[in-house]
Design an enzyme around this catalytic site. Structure first.
Site, PDB file in Angstrom:
ATOM      1  N   LYS A  31     -11.349   2.353  -5.301  1.00 31.11           N
ATOM      2  CA  LYS A  31     -11.902   1.009  -5.481  1.00 31.11           C
ATOM      3  C   LYS A  31     -13.171   0.841  -4.650  1.00 31.11           C
ATOM      4  CE  LYS A  31     -10.284  -3.820  -5.014  1.00 31.11           C
ATOM      5  NZ  LYS A  31      -9.117  -4.616  -4.570  1.00 31.11           N
ATOM      6  N   SER A  56      -3.498  -7.817  -6.429  1.00 31.69           N
ATOM      7  CA  SER A  56      -4.705  -7.108  -6.863  1.00 31.69           C
ATOM      8  C   SER A  56      -4.499  -5.661  -7.254  1.00 31.69           C
ATOM      9  CB  SER A  56      -5.784  -7.192  -5.777  1.00 31.69           C
ATOM     10  OG  SER A  56      -6.265  -8.511  -5.662  1.00 31.69           O
ATOM     11  N   SER A  70      -7.870  -7.691  -8.103  1.00 35.43           N
ATOM     12  CA  SER A  70      -9.238  -7.233  -7.941  1.00 35.43           C
ATOM     13  C   SER A  70      -9.431  -5.738  -8.177  1.00 35.43           C
ATOM     14  CB  SER A  70      -9.743  -7.595  -6.540  1.00 35.43           C
ATOM     15  OG  SER A  70      -8.958  -6.966  -5.530  1.00 35.43           O
TER      16      SER A  70
END
Length: 612
Positions: A159, A258, A234
């Protein structure tokens, strides 16, 4: 009588009044000009970053031979393999590390760039290929090295928030562009210690606090199952890379769902470990109040296409020996890893599994409840005892409202604004921003009564939680959180329950923009962040026609939340449906065991091949 300034003020007072008005107008114009300059500066930075990514991709294509030398069918097979499968073909000399990496690089170039699903923020292809060539040389000298390191020969994605030397960790914010990390964070360093090859970084939402991965730098990511649907957030780009088979395994982070929301939207596997098993550090630092949250903290964990792969990555992230060998400058003095160990877990053959089909604060559509039932049936077929969990109303209410109550305690979007540094906020936050900025008196004595009068019970209940608090009230709510966590876990202990199955989210993957109006759907994931227990997410089924699309008892309603939920269910057929598995603190092994047993029966991957 005609009104005139001359009738109200003396010449001297009139002069002062006009001066004050002039100063106010000038201040407004100066503020507008300043905001305009900031936005223009950020727009240029965003465009520069996008162009740089496109240029680096183009230069890589032109200067590298991307031919793998493998058959088209074998390349397809590789895209669907697990970590153990990849190690097997490397050991058997059916493919080299470089060939495997090229298969995934080619997949990224054809599927994940801005021209298609738009899932990436940076590439690390050149360095990754150099590492692959090095590993191939090491295999020639000693083939056993493949099994010496957990991630030897394995392409890994991370990420965008993670600290990786030489790369930005933007959080989707223009102000963080072109400020590359000077060192590898703990998680990236541990992956490299395990010889994983980090080759790409994945997209996320601006500020990493909503469940749609879109920002002003890289734009919006699209769901491989249906481009009209969000990938979640996210860690949305990360989950979509797994679903599109652009990466073998990756890591995301989770403060309210997330990891698990993207896993649910994209039909992949993910786990949020509890904070007792991990460190807070390793990602880029978000400044001021966000970094100071103590009641709810971001969790770091893997996303992949099988439970076995999650286990491998958690072994890497929790590896105490490798951690002890990291530079002291990046270690966390407050944390000591606890290795994954299934020894105790395996002693208990028959488990007692609880299940929760719904939380009454927000009823899910029938497809979510069906997934819970199918997961329970899978466990029952393995000989485990299944029991329904009945929480008292007060505890259930406290579980569902604790997260918004605590994370909005500062009042408004103050910490978000600090981190935006003048950048325009994306529209997905607009309603949340307005709601949290509404003064408490107006919220309590005007808006709340109106919501109740007009039958907006769902919004009424949540509107009472999202306003600023003084220190005393924040401490009171923190005390409520502690008491609630204890009461919930004691209930499970008293019932001798080993793990619990719950819906993966409040609904299947939302349409683009729907996170703006459906933030409450995340209560199904944020609950387990406030209780701070391990929670895994895994695919069970896909949305069917008919009853699957209905929200029981809410087919006709004046409640705006359910009206929007029903609209979101239109054309949802075919979307993946996940469940979550939760257990006690420090019981990640139990979560993984239950997930693996469900996977063995349900066999989602075999029955529902990944798209694209």
């Amino acid at each position: 009588m005609i009104f005139s300034l001359k009738n109200c003020f003396s010449k001297k007072e009139k002069k002062y009044l006009l001066s004050a008005i002039g100063i106010f107008v000038l201040y407004g114009l100066a503020n507008f000009a300043s905001r305009f300059r900031i936005q223009r500066k950020y727009n240029k930075l965003c465009e520069q970053k996008r162009n740089e990514l496109k240029r680096s991709i183009q230069e890589f294509r032109q200067s590298n031979d991307l031919y793998t030398g493998l058959s088209a069918q074998f390349e397809k097979d590789i895209l669907n393999m697990t970590i153990n499968d990849i190690k097997s073909i490397l050991f058997e000399k059916k493919a080299t590390v470089k060939q495997v990496l090229l298969v995934f690089i080619n997949r990224i170039l054809s599927v994940a760039t801005s021209e298609n699903l738009n899932l990436i923020t940076d590439i690390n292809f050149v360095e990754a290929l150099q590492e692959a060539e090095k590993q191939d040389q090491e295999i020639l000298q000693d083939p056993q090295i493949i099994y010496k390191y957990e991630l030897f020969g394995i392409p890994v994605s991370v990420k965008d928030t993670y600290l990786q030397k030489g790369f930005d960790n933007t959080y989707g914010l223009a102000s963080r562009l072109f400020k590359p990390a000077q060192y590898d964070g703990i998680q990236v360093a541990l992956i490299k210690k395990a010889r994983g090859i980090i080759f790409v970084r994945s997209n996320l939402p601006q500020l990493a606090m909503t469940f749609e991965s879109t920002n002003r730098i890289f734009g919006r990511s699209l769901n491989p199952w249906n481009k009209d649907r969000a990938v979640g957030g996210s860690s949305g780009g990360e989950a979509a890379l797994q679903a599109a088979r652009c990466s073998l395994i990756g890591i995301g982070s989770d403060i309210g769902g997330s990891i698990r929301i993207p896993a649910a939207f994209c039909g992949v596997y993910g786990i949020k470990p509890g904070m007792d098993r991990q460190t807070e550090i390793g990602e880029g630092i978000i400044e001021k109040a966000v970094g100071g949250m103590v009641n709810v903290k971001p969790s770091k964990g893997p996303l992949g296409r099988s439970v076995d792969d999650l286990i491998v990555m958690l072994k890497v992230l929790f590896n105490s020996k490798n951690y002890s060998e990291l530079p002291y400058s990046i270690q966390d003095p407050y944390w000591k890893p606890q290795d994954i160990d299934f020894t105790e877990n395996a002693k208990k053959h028959k488990l007692k599994i609880g299940y929760i089909e719904q939380f009454n604060q927000l009823l899910p559509p029938n497809c979510m409840k069906r997934a819970v039932q199918e997961a329970c049936q899978a466990l029952s077929s393995k000989g485990h005892e299944i029991v329904k969990i009945n929480l008292d109303k007060e505890l259930e209410h406290e579980l569902t409202v604790a997260f918004p109550r605590l994370v909005t305690a500062e009042g408004g979007f103050k910490s978000f604004e600090d981190n935006l540094k003048g950048e325009e906020i994306i529209k997905e936050y607009e309603l949340m921003e307005k709601g949290t900025k509404t003064p408490q008196l107006i919220q309590t004595y005007v808006l709340a009564p109106l919501l109740k009068i007009f039958g907006q019970n769902t919004l009424y209940e949540m509107s009472k939680q999202t306003h600023g608090q003084d220190v005393y009230q924040f401490l009171v709510n923190s005390g409520k959180q502690k008491s609630m966590n204890l009461k919930f876990l004691q209930y499970l202990k008293q019932q001798e329950i080993d793990a619990v199955i719950v819906p993966g989210f409040g609904c299947p993957a939302v349409k683009h923009g729907a996170s703006k109006v459906l933030p409450l759907a995340a209560l199904y994931t944020w609950i387990w962040n406030t209780v701070d227990i391990p929670a895994g997410s895994m695919p069970i089924t896909r949305v069917q026609d008919g009853d699957d699309l209905k929200i029981e008892g809410k087919e006709r309603t004046i409640d705006l939340v359910y009206i929007m939920m029903n609209q979101n269910m239109k054309n949802a057929q075919g979307l993946p449906v996940n469940v979550q598995v939760i257990s006690y603190p420090k019981h990640e092994e139990m979560v993984l065991r239950v997930m693996k047993e469900i996977q063995g029966v349900v066999q989602f991957n075999q029955k529902h091949p990944y798209p694209y």
